[in-house]
Scaffold this active site. Sequence first.
Site: not given
Ligand code: 13P
Length: 249
Positions: A10-12, A95, A97, A166, A172, A210, A231-232
Amino acid sequence: MTQHKLIAGNWKMNGSLAANEQLVRAIAQGMGDANCTVAMCVPAPYPEQVNRLRSGTKIELGAQDVSRHEQGAYTGEVSAPMLREFGVRYAIVGHSERRQYHGETDEAVADKAKAALAHGITPIVCVGETLAEREAGRTQDVVKRQMAAVIHVNGHCISEIVVAYEPVWAIGTGRTATSEQAQEVHALLRAQLKAATPHPERVHILYGGSMNAANAASLLAQPDVDGGLIGGASLKAPDFLQIIAAASR
Ligand code: 13P
């Protein structure tokens, strides 16, 4: 437990034409004959570019959201048929967010999953508790409620969805759920799916929060952890490749 794992990045809200090109090429080159499905969920402007870049590779394309509506006066929204035209096969829905910053309700998330399924896109439905909810002992209630809304609206084709657990406190933050904490919630979700479909084992239940090169193998070794939503670490080719390698074993 499903056999073949799914690793979705997930590049966000990250990327640029130049950065995307570098990243996709590096992943395509490094993943070789990965024995897992790899998807990249890219920001709304980039499916066309990434669809082109992934051509001839085993990388699947995903979006980070999809409208619950098919078309019409919904300024700013992107529909499932539009995504489909650009080769999108997965769409993240619900998600945390989006639940947090865009007020997405359980019902909206369920409708989005339905809109995706109606157009051949697999929704990656995110569920998860906040830190306050975990500390209040409400993890199971919250996750079950979020999942129940999706089952209610999509019961007949629930085995076609992907679920991502999640925990919000792990996103994050560098704070990962332990493998045992993840497995406990994944088993709960599997049991809930079992009541709704004769084939709960077909549903991929991903862990997200994470996940990185160092902890992926132990999370992925859990019987009900069928992959990851990353994500990251999905923005760094060497890290993402190590996660893909861990999922391929
Ligand atoms: P991180 O891997 O950056 O914690 O993000 C997880 C996430 O929200 C994937 O959708």
